[in-house]
Scaffold this active site. Structure first.
Site, mmCIF file in Angstrom:
data_model
loop_
_atom_site.group_PDB
_atom_site.id
_atom_site.type_symbol
_atom_site.label_atom_id
_atom_site.label_comp_id
_atom_site.label_asym_id
_atom_site.label_seq_id
_atom_site.Cartn_x
_atom_site.Cartn_y
_atom_site.Cartn_z
ATOM 1 N N GLU A 112 0.853 -1.198 0.000
ATOM 2 C CA GLU A 112 0.000 0.000 0.000
ATOM 3 C C GLU A 112 0.876 1.231 0.000
ATOM 4 O O GLU A 112 2.033 1.158 0.411
ATOM 5 C CB GLU A 112 -0.840 0.037 1.286
ATOM 6 C CG GLU A 112 -1.805 -1.090 1.385
ATOM 7 C CD GLU A 112 -2.477 -1.144 2.754
ATOM 8 O OE1 GLU A 112 -2.293 -0.215 3.563
ATOM 9 O OE2 GLU A 112 -3.180 -2.124 2.997
ATOM 10 N N LYS A 114 2.123 4.569 1.667
ATOM 11 C CA LYS A 114 2.156 5.094 3.034
ATOM 12 C C LYS A 114 1.821 6.578 2.951
ATOM 13 O O LYS A 114 2.632 7.388 2.488
ATOM 14 C CB LYS A 114 3.537 4.879 3.655
ATOM 15 C CG LYS A 114 3.584 5.277 5.113
ATOM 16 C CD LYS A 114 4.872 4.801 5.744
ATOM 17 C CE LYS A 114 4.878 5.011 7.245
ATOM 18 N NZ LYS A 114 4.668 6.373 7.660
ATOM 19 N N ASP A 116 1.126 10.302 4.011
ATOM 20 C CA ASP A 116 1.806 11.125 5.004
ATOM 21 C C ASP A 116 0.862 12.205 5.527
ATOM 22 O O ASP A 116 0.897 13.353 5.107
ATOM 23 C CB ASP A 116 3.044 11.765 4.346
ATOM 24 C CG ASP A 116 3.966 12.358 5.384
ATOM 25 O OD1 ASP A 116 3.779 12.071 6.579
ATOM 26 O OD2 ASP A 116 4.882 13.106 4.999
ATOM 27 N N TYR A 224 -7.192 2.311 5.564
ATOM 28 C CA TYR A 224 -6.330 1.182 5.195
ATOM 29 C C TYR A 224 -6.290 0.032 6.194
ATOM 30 O O TYR A 224 -5.452 -0.860 6.069
ATOM 31 C CB TYR A 224 -4.913 1.674 4.917
ATOM 32 C CG TYR A 224 -4.364 2.659 5.936
ATOM 33 C CD1 TYR A 224 -4.185 2.286 7.268
ATOM 34 C CD2 TYR A 224 -4.030 3.957 5.563
ATOM 35 C CE1 TYR A 224 -3.688 3.177 8.194
ATOM 36 C CE2 TYR A 224 -3.523 4.854 6.481
ATOM 37 C CZ TYR A 224 -3.357 4.463 7.791
ATOM 38 O OH TYR A 224 -2.870 5.346 8.698
ATOM 39 N N LYS A 311 10.461 3.383 3.689
ATOM 40 C CA LYS A 311 10.403 4.837 3.489
ATOM 41 C C LYS A 311 11.162 5.246 2.230
ATOM 42 O O LYS A 311 12.300 4.806 2.022
ATOM 43 C CB LYS A 311 11.026 5.558 4.693
ATOM 44 C CG LYS A 311 10.336 5.232 6.016
ATOM 45 C CD LYS A 311 9.150 6.107 6.261
ATOM 46 C CE LYS A 311 9.598 7.448 6.727
ATOM 47 N NZ LYS A 311 8.831 8.047 7.760
ATOM 48 N N CYS A 405 20.039 45.219 11.726
ATOM 49 C CA CYS A 405 18.988 45.094 10.713
ATOM 50 C C CYS A 405 19.540 45.502 9.342
ATOM 51 O O CYS A 405 20.122 46.589 9.209
ATOM 52 C CB CYS A 405 17.801 45.973 11.091
ATOM 53 S SG CYS A 405 16.539 45.992 9.828
ATOM 54 N N CYS A 408 17.657 48.932 8.287
ATOM 55 C CA CYS A 408 17.752 50.223 8.970
ATOM 56 C C CYS A 408 18.950 50.318 9.910
ATOM 57 O O CYS A 408 19.171 51.355 10.530
ATOM 58 C CB CYS A 408 16.462 50.511 9.737
ATOM 59 S SG CYS A 408 16.241 49.428 11.156
ATOM 60 N N CYS A 423 13.996 43.007 14.521
ATOM 61 C CA CYS A 423 14.475 44.383 14.474
ATOM 62 C C CYS A 423 13.481 45.191 15.313
ATOM 63 O O CYS A 423 12.296 45.244 14.991
ATOM 64 C CB CYS A 423 14.488 44.911 13.032
ATOM 65 S SG CYS A 423 14.643 46.703 12.987
ATOM 66 N N CYS A 429 11.905 51.365 10.553
ATOM 67 C CA CYS A 429 12.456 50.366 9.643
ATOM 68 C C CYS A 429 11.521 50.217 8.438
ATOM 69 O O CYS A 429 10.365 49.798 8.599
ATOM 70 C CB CYS A 429 12.605 49.059 10.419
ATOM 71 S SG CYS A 429 13.281 47.727 9.444
HETATM 72 S S1 IVH Z 1 -1.174 0.427 8.753
HETATM 73 C C1 IVH Z 1 -0.398 -1.158 13.188
HETATM 74 N N1 IVH Z 1 -1.173 1.478 6.395
HETATM 75 O O1 IVH Z 1 1.924 5.192 9.154
HETATM 76 C C2 IVH Z 1 -0.126 -0.103 12.201
HETATM 77 N N2 IVH Z 1 -0.388 2.824 8.189
HETATM 78 O O2 IVH Z 1 4.197 4.458 11.054
HETATM 79 C C3 IVH Z 1 -1.255 0.028 11.265
HETATM 80 N N3 IVH Z 1 0.213 5.108 7.527
HETATM 81 O O3 IVH Z 1 0.367 5.367 12.281
HETATM 82 C C4 IVH Z 1 -1.023 1.087 10.310
HETATM 83 N N4 IVH Z 1 -0.263 4.891 5.395
HETATM 84 O O4 IVH Z 1 -0.557 6.838 10.404
HETATM 85 C C5 IVH Z 1 -0.877 1.672 7.689
HETATM 86 N N5 IVH Z 1 -1.293 2.267 4.220
HETATM 87 C C6 IVH Z 1 -1.011 2.470 5.505
HETATM 88 C C7 IVH Z 1 -0.513 3.709 5.986
HETATM 89 C C8 IVH Z 1 -0.215 3.838 7.341
HETATM 90 C C9 IVH Z 1 0.173 5.718 6.339
HETATM 91 C C10 IVH Z 1 0.694 5.733 8.775
HETATM 92 C C11 IVH Z 1 -0.217 5.547 9.943
HETATM 93 C C12 IVH Z 1 0.592 4.860 10.996
HETATM 94 C C13 IVH Z 1 1.987 5.164 10.558
HETATM 95 C C14 IVH Z 1 2.887 4.051 11.019
#
Ligand code: IVH
Length: 666
Positions: A112, A114, A116, A224, A311, A405, A408, A423, A429
């Site tokens: 999946e 991740k 942010d 998710y 990551k 500054c 001025c 400043c 200024c």
């Molecule tokens: S599963 C038990 N799936 O990443 C953990 N987390 O570092 C279940 N996050 O706190 C989380 N995308 O906020 C999961 N596809 C994804 C995610 C995801 C982002 C975040 C989530 C979690 C953090 C974990």
């Protein structure tokens, strides 16, 4: 009649839920925005006419309300854990091998994106969203249900069938890049602190005490992870597909992978492709698909053994530092900016990077001519994250934070506990003086039709030094300047004249007192009524006002203690600007509400909540914030806070509509 209206309300609610889903989850609207708004308006009208048909999950709850209730802390039924991070393909391989060994079987993985943002746990009971809790410390989080209900891609009611009577679903709340950029532009114009990245913006928004403000910020959400006692599927992927059929937004990217190679292909594909997504991602998540296997693998203290995060490397570029400039803003804050050899980074050319403050410069041990690494961590301006010391051939001058500054020459100051240098020469200024005038004329303050260039020209030519000088301008004098004709000159003077009608709270905002934004200015005006009260108010009195803490109170007192500011305000008074709230709004008009304690909740068709509060006072009543046995009645508008409604019902406190109220005080 009553049952007709009930049917219509239900029919509209159903239609609007579907249209919301089509638009925000499927991205496939089937009606126009105008038609949608008409239906919503019709539903809002009916709901305010028939408060007995209140539904805390009606589509009208999406607009939020400006009632601040604070957040209750709630324990998570299942703790919200985090994921262990990996940064290389070999670590992913290790995870895969370890997992297979632990359960002694073949494993199927799900990959999946991740996302942010900020994580959220939603609870549904009989298909209705009943609670939304932030991650908090993983054990307990904040109940932000009212705010989450404004997020259009989160279903308030589920569609389809087969959902468990009670379950949780977790996901990520996100602020799309576009919304983030627009929000920061707006904040920059207001000289408000910018959000560093969409993640901070999303979590900051979710914690706002005003859900109608949250509604405006257009958050999105991907789900998710489903939890509960009786989930429909045997695999994680099946459950997500079911969730999708009930109306949840599930990422289209989610994929079952049968081999490690497929996992790596997924990583490589999305590392590039993610740059085209509307929301931020910082990696991928790899999960064991079988729920039975997940159960057998279990958890460590911090994270599940059945999932890891991979990551992505933040994109970096390496380029030469040519010089550092220092910019001075309206409030006098000095920001260091690195000027770089232009370099390509994530699709744009970067020439400048933020250096934030003196401690960061010191920490980097930065020298002019250094080859520096720049990174776009989601910030608008990229930042310098390091130096390639190997590439240092000649050691240039060490970058030092300036002492004076650049505009001025005044010695800079650094307030204890604050990172920024200021400043202090507020009165002399140039960028501070111009910035104050630009703020004063801005749309949300005095709405005078003078842009940055006009202010600059008038200032540079010596026509204006401060905001009061605007009121002595004559159109004939403007004609002597470049680019001005009779029409434009007269228009500006007329616009300045019109500003004398701008209400007190906006004049107060326009004065540019540090930390007094629009909301605080409104609160001050409404509580103290006029500038004289504000000039003489004590610190203790100030901090009793909602939203005003020590920092704002001190800044207000400092502003009025300054003789130059006193002179400025006196001049503005003499030109006829509004320095008190509309008298009519404060004069007592009757005793009809004498001794009555009234709670106002929700939004109203004819008057704003603040106007209604004034009316309560005008007629002798007392505004109170929370419902108790002593409350005489609740003036209930649309989207009244559900907890207030519940409490009112429990205590038997009467609800009245806006019309009832107006008749009462007539
Ligand atoms: S599963 C038990 N799936 O990443 C953990 N987390 O570092 C279940 N996050 O706190 C989380 N995308 O906020 C999961 N596809 C994804 C995610 C995801 C982002 C975040 C989530 C979690 C953090 C974990």
């Amino acid at each position: 009649m009553n049952s007709d209206s009930k049917n219509r309300i239900e029919c509209l609610r159903e239609q609007l839920h579907t249209h919301n889903y089509n638009y925000y989850v499927l991205n496939q609207p089937t009606i126009s925005d105008i038609e949608f708004d008409q239906k919503l308006k019709e539903l809002q009208d009916l709901e305010s006419q028939y408060p007995e048909f209140f539904d805390s999950n009606s589509p009208t709850m999406r607009v939020g309300s400006d009632i601040s209730e604070g957040f209750k802390q709630v324990a998570h039924k299942y703790p919200m854990l985090s994921l262990s991070n990996t940064y290389s393909e070999s670590e992913v391989t290790e995870f895969y091998e370890r997992t297979k060994k632990l359960i002694n079987e073949d494993v199927e993985l799900v990959c999946e994106l991740k996302y942010d943002g900020t994580s959220i746990s939603l609870t549904y009971e009989n298909g209705n969203l009943i609670q939304a809790i932030t991650r908090g410390d993983g054990e307990k989080g904040d109940d932000v249900t009212v705010n989450v209900k404004t997020i259009r891609s989160i279903p308030l009611k589920l569609s389809g069938s087969g959902y468990p009577a009670l379950f949780e679903i977790r996901g990520e709340i996100l602020m799309p890049w576009q919304v983030f950029d627009d929000l920061n532009k707006e904040r920059e114009a207001q000289e408000e602190q910018l959000f560093a990245n969409p993640r901070n913006a999303a979590s900051g928004t979710l914690k706002l005490q005003n859900s109608s403000e949250v509604a405006k910020r257009k958050l999105d959400a991907y789900l998710y992870y489903m939890l509960g006692e009786s989930l429909p599927g045997k695999t994680h992927f099946e459950n997500l597909q079911k969730a999708k059929s009930w109306g949840f937004k599930i990422s289209e990217a989610t994929k079952v992978c049968k081999s490690l190679q497929e996992v790596f292909d997924f990583i490589n594909y999305w590392d590039k492709e993610r740059k085209n997504l509307a929301v931020a991602t910082d990696g991928i998540v790899i999960k064991v698909n079988s729920l039975l296997q997940q159960m057998n693998l279990g958890y460590t203290a911090k994270s599940p053994r059945w999932a890891i995060a991979y990551k992505f490397q933040a994109e970096q570029a390496c380029t030469r530092l040519n010089s550092v400039s220092f910019q001075v803003g309206r409030t006098g804050a000095v920001t260091p900016v690195a000027n770089l050899d232009p370099v390509q980074l994530s699709g744009t050319t970067v020439k400048r990077a933020s250096l934030h403050n003196a401690s960061i410069i010191e920490g980097l041990d930065l020298h002019i001519g250094d080859m520096v690494f720049v990174e776009k961590g989601g910030e608008i301006i990229p930042k310098i994250v390091g130096i390639d010391k190997q590439a240092r051939l000649l050691l240039g001058d060490k970058v030092k934070f300036i002492k004076k500054c650049p505009e001025c020459g005044t010695e800079l100051i650094r307030v204890e506990g604050e990172a920024a240098h200021y400043c202090p020469n507020e009165e002399g200024c140039p960028p501070q003086l111009k910035g104050k005038i630009e703020h004063f004329v801005s749309r949300k303050a005095m709405n005078i039709t003078a842009g940055v260039e006009t202010v600059e020209q008038l200032f540079d030519k010596g026509y204006i030094r401060n905001i009061a000088d605007l009121y002595t301008l004559r159109w004939e004098d403007l004609l002597l300047l470049e680019r001005w004709g009779e029409k434009s000159a007269k228009n500006l003077i007329q616009s300045i004249e019109n500003s004398k009608l701008v209400p007190f709270e906006r004049v107060l905002f326009g004065l540019g007192i540090r930390y007094v934004g629009e909301t605080v200015a409104k609160k001050l005006a409404l509580t103290l009524h006029n500038i004289e009260a504000l000039e003489t108010v004590s610190f203790e009195e100030l901090i009793t006002i909602e939203e005003i803490g020590d920092r704002i109170a001190r800044s207000i007192l400092d502003f009025f203690a300054n003789q130059n500011n006193q002179k400025l305000v006196n001049r503005l008074k003499s030109y006829g600007l509004n320095f008190q709230i509309d008298e009519q709004k404060v004069v007592k008009s009757s005793n009809k509400l004498d001794g009555k304690s009234i709670v106002i909740s929700g939004t109203f068709a004819k008057y704003s909540r603040d106007e209604l509060k004034i009316m309560v006072e005008q007629h002798g009543g007392k505004n109170v914030a929370s419902v108790s046995a002593k409350t005489d009645f609740i003036l209930a508008g649309e989207n009244m806070g559900p907890s207030k409604l519940e409490k009112a019902q429990k205590l038997g406190v009467k609800l009245i509509t806006e019309n009832d109220f107006l008749m009462m005080i007539e």
